[in-house]
Design a protein around this motif. Structure first.
Motif, PDB file in Angstrom:
ATOM      1  N   SER A   1      -4.408  -0.609   5.491  1.00 36.50           N
ATOM      2  CA  SER A   1      -3.249  -1.510   5.462  1.00 36.50           C
ATOM      3  C   SER A   1      -2.619  -1.633   6.848  1.00 36.50           C
ATOM      4  CB  SER A   1      -2.217  -1.008   4.449  1.00 36.50           C
ATOM      5  OG  SER A   1      -1.564   0.168   4.895  1.00 36.50           O
TER       6      SER A   1
ATOM      7  N   ALA B   1       0.814  -1.219   0.000  1.00 37.78           N
ATOM      8  CA  ALA B   1       0.000   0.000   0.000  1.00 37.78           C
ATOM      9  C   ALA B   1       0.842   1.261   0.000  1.00 37.78           C
ATOM     10  CB  ALA B   1      -0.932   0.004   1.208  1.00 37.78           C
TER      11      ALA B   1
ATOM     12  N   ASN C   1      -7.014  -2.242  -5.728  1.00 35.59           N
ATOM     13  CA  ASN C   1      -6.880  -0.816  -5.411  1.00 35.59           C
ATOM     14  C   ASN C   1      -5.727  -0.572  -4.446  1.00 35.59           C
ATOM     15  OD1 ASN C   1      -9.020   0.004  -7.032  1.00 35.59           O
ATOM     16  ND2 ASN C   1     -10.529  -0.184  -5.390  1.00 35.59           N
ATOM     17  N   LEU C   2      -5.551  -1.474  -3.493  1.00 40.77           N
ATOM     18  CA  LEU C   2      -4.444  -1.354  -2.540  1.00 40.77           C
ATOM     19  C   LEU C   2      -3.106  -1.358  -3.276  1.00 40.77           C
ATOM     20  CD1 LEU C   2      -3.848  -1.648   0.707  1.00 40.77           C
ATOM     21  CD2 LEU C   2      -3.137  -3.941   0.028  1.00 40.77           C
TER      22      LEU C   2
ATOM     23  N   TRP D   1     -10.703  -4.665  -3.654  1.00 38.23           N
ATOM     24  CA  TRP D   1      -9.970  -3.962  -2.584  1.00 38.23           C
ATOM     25  C   TRP D   1      -8.471  -4.175  -2.738  1.00 38.23           C
ATOM     26  CZ3 TRP D   1      -6.658  -5.538   1.330  1.00 38.23           C
ATOM     27  CH2 TRP D   1      -6.382  -4.592   2.327  1.00 38.23           C
TER      28      TRP D   1
ATOM     29  N   PHE E   1      -6.992   3.558   1.981  1.00 36.14           N
ATOM     30  CA  PHE E   1      -6.318   2.271   1.795  1.00 36.14           C
ATOM     31  C   PHE E   1      -5.037   2.185   2.611  1.00 36.14           C
ATOM     32  CE2 PHE E   1      -9.182   2.065  -1.795  1.00 36.14           C
ATOM     33  CZ  PHE E   1      -9.523   0.719  -1.819  1.00 36.14           C
TER      34      PHE E   1
END
Length: 324
Positions: free
Chosen positions: A217, A59, A192-193, A189, A213
């Motif tokens: 994390s 992340a 996107n992370l 998810w 995000f």
């Protein structure tokens, strides 16, 4: 990737291979089934905390200085283990409730890290190091700086149990790895992370809430630390203050060593797992040939410097190559 960057990226792995080959000739029965089984069992807590750190790095980016890092995960695992040990041994709390309390405490640590890094703007390295020191203090308060033995059947089962000849701990850790892998690589998810870690500016342009995000994390990493607490208890048959130091060394070394297994020289979940097994194999090998535990710590510290320096040089060489 330029050839120079590739060679630098492989340097830590080459050093490990040389050390393992040396141990295979000097340590008795180093590659026997019993030794391999011991290595896998002992590697479990390191594997779990490495999963948490890998998510933070994915992340925050792979830069070892300004990118994603969370140095508080081992301390969180030891704190959670201390809570469970204290509740079960000293207060007679059912282990399920004690584990739930430990997870809540771990999630609070993750939330504090997220607040410091995302909201206040502290660098992840400084923020998580400060939180780690504070959590270690909490552990000393909980345990009164003393070891707490735990002989609960669940802990004994995690330590000694097996299914079809395979350690229960290894099976559960494999399942946990598969869950992490699915979430990170097979869900929106997770995609996107990784986009946030790949390029924060591009992610923001795409409309991805990067701050959210990054915060998540740290919470996931702390949750991994909470999960690792049960394996910390199983490996040590109780809670021992100070064990977070060695776990921290192994986590950082294993996670960034694992990047050498990636074609792009980036931190990955499976690479971190392999790195954790290699680091544990090294520790057990040194112990089997009688290397003093303090020298083992020095060697691990030196290897961390090599791994971190190699990662930085590899990124720099790659950037120069692309610029040229």
């Amino acid at each position: 990737m330029p050839r120079r960057a590739a060679l630098v990226g492989y340097l830590p792995l080459a050093i490990f291979v040389v050390l393992l080959v040396y141990l295979s000739f000097t340590a008795p029965n180093y590659f026997s089934f019993q030794s391999l089984d011991l290595i896998l069992r002992q590697a479990i807590p390191t594997v779990v905390v490495c999963l948490g750190l890998s998510v933070v790095v994915m992340a925050g980016g792979n830069d070892v200085v300004s990118g994603g890092i969370d140095l508080s995960i081992p301390a969180t695992a030891v704190m959670s283990a201390a809570i469970i040990a204290d509740q079960v041994t000293n207060h007679g709390t059912p282990i399920a409730i004690a584990f739930a309390l430990a997870l809540i405490a771990a999630l609070i640590v993750g939330a504090v890290n997220a607040l410091l890094v995302v909201r206040i703007g502290m660098t992840p390295l400084l923020a998580t190091l400060s939180v780690s020191v504070a959590v270690v203090g909490i552990v000393k308060v909980i345990t009164s700086s003393r070891r707490i033995n735990v002989d609960h059947p669940v802990v004994v089962w995690l330590r000694d149990g097996s299914i079809a000849g395979v350690s229960v701990g290894v099976i559960l850790t494999t399942i946990l790895f598969l869950i992490f892998f699915f979430v990170v690589h097979r869900t929106r998810w997770g995609m996107n992370l990784q986009a946030v870690g790949g390029s924060r500016d591009a992610a923001e342009i795409s409309g991805i809430p990067t701050g959210r995000f990054l915060s998540q994390s740290f919470v996931v990493a702390a949750f991994a630390g909470g999960l690792a607490s049960m394996f910390v208890l199983a490996r040590g048959s109780g809670s021992t203050p100070g064990t977070e130091e060695n776990l921290l060394l192994e986590m950082v070394l294993a996670t960034f060593l694992g990047a050498a297994f990636s074609p792009r020289r980036v931190v990955t979940l499976w690479g971190a797992v392999l790195g954790a097994v290699l680091v544990t194999a090294l520790s057990i090998g040194f112990k089997s040939i009688g290397v003093n535990v303090f020298w083992t710590g020095c060697i691990k510290g030196a290897l961390i410097l090599v791994v971190v320096a190699s990662a930085s040089l590899s990124l720099r060489a790659s950037a120069r190559g692309h610029a040229a």
